[in-house]
Design an enzyme around this catalytic site. Structure first.
Site, PDB file in Angstrom:
ATOM      1  N   GLU A 283       0.613  -1.321   0.086  1.00  0.00           N
ATOM      2  CA  GLU A 283       0.104   0.099   0.087  1.00  0.00           C
ATOM      3  C   GLU A 283       1.038   1.309   0.134  1.00  0.00           C
ATOM      4  O   GLU A 283       0.466   2.544  -0.233  1.00  0.00           O
ATOM      5  CB  GLU A 283      -0.937   0.010   1.083  1.00  0.00           C
ATOM      6  N   ASP A 325      19.407  17.862 -32.279  1.00  0.00           N
ATOM      7  CA  ASP A 325      19.607  18.627 -33.331  1.00  0.00           C
ATOM      8  C   ASP A 325      21.030  19.303 -33.025  1.00  0.00           C
ATOM      9  O   ASP A 325      21.674  19.003 -31.951  1.00  0.00           O
ATOM     10  CB  ASP A 325      18.771  19.954 -33.486  1.00  0.00           C
ATOM     11  N   ASP A 590      12.966  21.938 -30.674  1.00  0.00           N
ATOM     12  CA  ASP A 590      12.428  22.937 -30.309  1.00  0.00           C
ATOM     13  C   ASP A 590      11.676  23.684 -31.487  1.00  0.00           C
ATOM     14  O   ASP A 590      11.256  24.699 -31.140  1.00  0.00           O
ATOM     15  CB  ASP A 590      13.571  24.010 -29.660  1.00  0.00           C
ATOM     16  N   ASP A 594       9.527  19.657 -35.301  1.00  0.00           N
ATOM     17  CA  ASP A 594       9.990  18.710 -34.145  1.00  0.00           C
ATOM     18  C   ASP A 594       8.875  17.992 -33.477  1.00  0.00           C
ATOM     19  O   ASP A 594       9.070  16.970 -32.648  1.00  0.00           O
ATOM     20  CB  ASP A 594      10.829  19.347 -33.395  1.00  0.00           C
ATOM     21  N   ASN A 658       6.645 -13.959   2.886  1.00  0.00           N
ATOM     22  CA  ASN A 658       5.333 -14.045   3.700  1.00  0.00           C
ATOM     23  C   ASN A 658       4.466 -15.028   3.133  1.00  0.00           C
ATOM     24  O   ASN A 658       3.718 -15.680   3.936  1.00  0.00           O
ATOM     25  CB  ASN A 658       4.734 -12.496   3.905  1.00  0.00           C
ATOM     26  N   ASN A 683       2.528  -4.352   9.803  1.00  0.00           N
ATOM     27  CA  ASN A 683       2.560  -3.705   8.428  1.00  0.00           C
ATOM     28  C   ASN A 683       2.579  -2.270   8.521  1.00  0.00           C
ATOM     29  O   ASN A 683       3.145  -1.638   7.787  1.00  0.00           O
ATOM     30  CB  ASN A 683       1.087  -4.238   7.717  1.00  0.00           C
ATOM     31  N   ASP A 687       5.766  -0.095   6.995  1.00  0.00           N
ATOM     32  CA  ASP A 687       5.629   0.951   5.957  1.00  0.00           C
ATOM     33  C   ASP A 687       6.072   2.114   6.602  1.00  0.00           C
ATOM     34  O   ASP A 687       6.598   2.851   5.674  1.00  0.00           O
ATOM     35  CB  ASP A 687       3.921   1.083   6.095  1.00  0.00           C
TER      36      ASP A 687
END
Length: 846
Positions: A283, A325, A590, A594, A658, A683, A687
């Site tokens: 998550e 270029d 540019d 292009d 796990n 968990n 996290d």
């Protein structure tokens, strides 16, 4: 527009229902209602709702929202709150950063009210460009932008800059009375003007033929409206997301059925399976992903790189071929006078002095070449005030030269000419050799052509300079440009930037191969590329590209570093050919034409001075047209991706491990291996330990080369480190069951507490092994945030069993003998993981 070019002006006005006196205000209002405002489609930006939906529609976010809803519906508000907070943070960060990036990109456009001179009700007036409609009569002068696609009615010395549209570096002469030839492209018609170009000199009156989306520019923008296909990073994240979703969809029902059937507690099994589903779902991925990209965007902005789309950050880091270029990127985009020699190749000051008289006194189009002559600084001979202009013969594209007639006291009256070598040589009868005139016989004429060819081969733009004394007369004409004396040649070039060669080498050192795509001629291109260290072996021109099929072009693009005389279509084909060979291609451009190549490339890169359509088509905008800026952006992109990959690797291998641990424990134990609230707490703490990852240090070897997303490499990682994690989980199970006697439902709290602490410690500490390909701490140090987070989480895990929170979480104090066993298990796990990582790295499997 082809029809507009073919019709006489009077017939076209009749066709448009207009007149040379312009439209009435009422008719203009009616036409604006019919055709809409004269605006480009690209002016429309995504609203807040669209950006928010882009952030929410990630499959992982949707899965988390579904799990939060199930948790809430079943009364597990704590789980719903935890998941909801993570989702909200990830979505909010992504939404806010993309809004800021979009605003920053929009701010780069000129926020000025652009107007044009329109004849309305018979009177010329300045009106906003957006109010121009088909049939409007427009008056143009030097410096004006062309507000729509126009057909000339009258032109006086009109020259238009079309570099952004056609790639033509010099202004193009336009006339109102040159008929269109069959087969001519409208873009090259002398009677048509296109939106996005500008008047360089002269004046004109023209009628608007097309406005807004109906213009050539508008149609090109419309062709870019199709959504871009997802890049490799987006596809990789999607594949990883669906891998995790499939894992959850398989594991949660399996755990529910195993525990319900074996333990006959279907309610407990449901909540445990729900907790396992939350635990297996990464998550934090949306939030880590958003924070990494957001921090990367901020860091890039400090390096003068604006990221319009967050996903493009990793793309910049993954580029292994950069197409760019030549003009303005490798060169200064400023013409200088490098040589001024006689026919023998000896540098002569009088050559540039004579050219300076023409450049100083001519009143027509002052080109970049004239500016270079005047800026050269050589002694122009007699002081400027001593020379007086008598007359001039302006430049035109038929003669391709210009002349001035000047006189000075004691020097007489002279006609001095400057222009194309072939044209001037045809008008010369003598040549200056060592300062004295000699007849321009066949031998000297051949020597002059040879000198011109040699300078052209060296990449110079070459002009000739000639003179002759003329008698006094009222007016001078092109017929007087005869019997001239050739003084010598001028050699111009756009010199390479001092930074170009080091920047190109830095890109190569970073694993990025530069490929030069230019519309300039091959001689000039080869010279510049050789000066900055780009190999020109096998240089291909547009004609050669045109002659190859896609397969042959892909092979050529693999080995060729320089392409010259290209059209925009050629550039797009070359990019597709490189992509077909598995390369991640960046394109730096540019100009108007292009835009298709910018749209096709994996990462489109433009500059803040580019035309709007190029900036709209780009993913990244450089505030300086300098490859050094881009090289810094490449390294920042790799830093961002490296930190995202750390979380993905940890989450994937941990979750895969796990899975084995939970399935085995569910089948073996007569009780749940961990209570649902403990799974969620584990968990949440894990996290929290991952939050500092976006700001972690990245080893130099992780930045040394492009690191494209590789699901096979991730799969190998999972298959090695997942079972390793489970191996030590099973060792913990054995110790808790056999050594400490937590082997009955009555004593399950001790088992659950022991596995909780071991699981949390191993997950929080293995980050230090996974975050680097080196030996942790000795050869690679984590950031202070990562180190502090892992220490804090491990400390919390050790503290919880004896804390005031223990009873509410189902924990009990652990035996003193457990802690050395835990230390041995954690140390063994980290050591074996480091050895496995080294084994994978030696076999280039990471």
């Amino acid at each position: 527009m082809a029809e507009a070019a073919a019709l006489p002006a009077e017939a076209l006005l009749a066709r448009l229902g207009a007149s040379a006196g312009g439209l009435t205000s009422a008719e203009a209002t009616r036409r604006r209602a019919e055709h809409g405002p004269n605006e480009m489609p690209a002016a429309r930006r995504d609203g807040a709702g669209a950006r928010l939906w882009r952030a929410v529609r990630n499959p992982l976010v949707l899965l988390l929202l579904a799990l939060a809803s199930v948790s809430l519906a079943t009364g597990d508000r704590r789980a719903a709150a935890v998941i909801g907070v993570m989702v909200a943070l990830g979505v909010a960060l992504r939404f806010v950063q993309e809004t800021r990036a979009d605003t920053a990109a929009a701010a780069l456009k000129a926020l000025v009210r652009v107007t044009t001179c329109v004849t309305r009700d018979g009177t010329p007036c300045e009106l906003p460009v957006r109010e121009v409609v088909p049939g409007d009569v427009i008056t143009l002068k030097a410096g004006d932008m062309i507000p729509a696609d126009l057909r000339l009615l009258e032109a006086r010395g009109l020259h238009v800059g079309e570099a952004s549209l056609t790639g033509e570096s010099l202004p193009v002469e336009k006339t109102s009375d040159t008929p269109a030839e069959a087969g001519d492209s409208p873009l090259h018609s002398p009677v048509l003007l296109f939106r996005g170009t500008s008047v360089q000199s002269g004046s004109a009156t023209a009628v608007a033929v097309a406005t807004g989306p109906a213009t050539y520019l508008g149609q090109m923008i419309g062709s870019l409206e199709a959504p871009e296909p997802p890049n490799e990073f987006q596809r990789g994240i999607d594949r990883f997301t669906w891998l995790m979703i499939r894992l959850v969809l398989v594991m949660a029902p399996l755990v529910f059925l195993l525990n319900g059937a074996l333990k006959h507690d279907w309610g407990g099994a449901f909540f445990f399976a729900l907790a396992v589903a939350v635990g297996l779902t990464p998550e934090m991925l949306p939030m880590v992903f958003s924070v990494c990209l957001s921090q990367g965007a901020v860091a890039m902005a400090r390096r003068r790189v604006i990221v319009k789309h967050l996903d493009a950050i990793q793309g910049v880091g993954a580029i292994d071929v950069l197409c760019t270029d030549k003009t303005g990127t490798l060169t200064r985009d400023a013409i200088i006078l490098e040589r001024h020699c006689d026919v023998q190749g000896t540098e002569r000051a009088p050559v540039v002095a004579l050219a300076g008289l023409v450049s100083r006194f001519q009143t027509g189009l002052a080109s970049a070449l004239d500016a270079a002559i005047l800026a050269h600084g050589d002694d122009p001979g007699p002081p400027a005030p001593a020379w007086r202009k008598v007359d001039e013969i302006p430049f035109d594209f038929t003669r391709r030269l210009m002349s001035v007639v000047v006189e000075a006291p004691g020097a007489g009256r002279w006609l001095v000419a400057k222009g194309a070598v072939e044209e001037l040589l045809a008008r010369c009868a003598t040549v200056l050799v060592d300062g004295a005139p000699v007849p321009l016989d066949d031998a000297w004429r051949a020597a002059a052509h040879a000198r011109y060819a040699a300078m052209s081969t060296d990449g110079f733009r070459v002009l000739a300079v000639a003179r002759r004394p003329v008698p006094a007369q009222a007016r001078y004409a092109p017929a007087d440009e005869a019997g001239l004396e050739l003084a010598g040649f001028l050699g111009f070039l756009d010199p390479p930037k001092e930074s170009a060669a080091p920047a190109l080498q830095a890109l190569r050192d970073a694993g990025v191969r530069p490929v030069i795509l230019t519309g300039d001629n091959e001689l000039v291109t080869a010279r510049v590329c050789a000066q900055v260290g780009v190999p020109t072996d096998g240089l291909l021109t547009g004609a050669q590209v045109e002659a190859q099929d896609d397969t042959a072009l892909a092979a050529s693009a693999e080995r060729t570093a320089v392409f010259a005389r290209l059209t925009p279509g050629h550039k797009e084909r070359i990019i597709r050919a490189l992509q077909a060979r598995g390369h991640v291609v960046g394109f730096l451009g540019d100009g108007i034409n292009d835009a298709p190549a910018l749209h096709t490339a994996d990462v489109g890169i433009s500059v803040d001075s580019a035309v709007d359509i190029a900036k709209d088509a780009a993913d990244v905008i450089l505030l300086d047209k300098d490859l050094r800026v881009l090289e810094a952006g490449v390294r920042q992109g790799r830093t961002t991706f490296a930190n995202i990959l750390k979380y993905v690797r940890m989450g994937a291998s941990s979750n895969f491990g796990n899975m084995f641990s939970v399935v085995g424990a569910s089948a073996w134990l007569p009780f749940l291996p961990m209570a649902p609230i403990q799974v969620l707490t584990n968990n949440l703490l894990y996290d929290l330990s991952q939050l500092p990852i976006p700001g972690d240090r990245v080893d130099p070897d992780q930045l040394a080369k492009p690191r494209p997303w590789s699901l096979p490499a991730l799969r190998r990682y999972i298959l090695v480190f997942g079972p390793l994690s489970s191996l030590f989980d099973y060792a913990t199970f054995a110790a808790l069951w056999f050594l400490f006697g937590f082997d009955t439902p009555a004593r399950r709290a001790g088992f659950q507490t022991g596995w909780f602490v071991e699981s949390l410690c191993t997950q929080a500490l293995v980050i230090h092994v996974i975050r680097t390909e080196r030996i942790p701490f000795l050869h690679s140090r984590p950031s202070a945030g990562v180190l502090a987070a892992s220490v804090a989480v491990v400390g919390t895990g050790v503290w919880l069993p004896g804390s005031p929170l223990a009873a509410s979480l189902g924990f009990v104090p652990l035996p003193t003998a457990y802690w050395p066993v835990l230390a041995a298990i954690v140390l063994g796990y980290l050591t074996l993981t480091q050895l496995a990582k080294g084994w994978l790295r030696r076999r280039a499997l990471l």
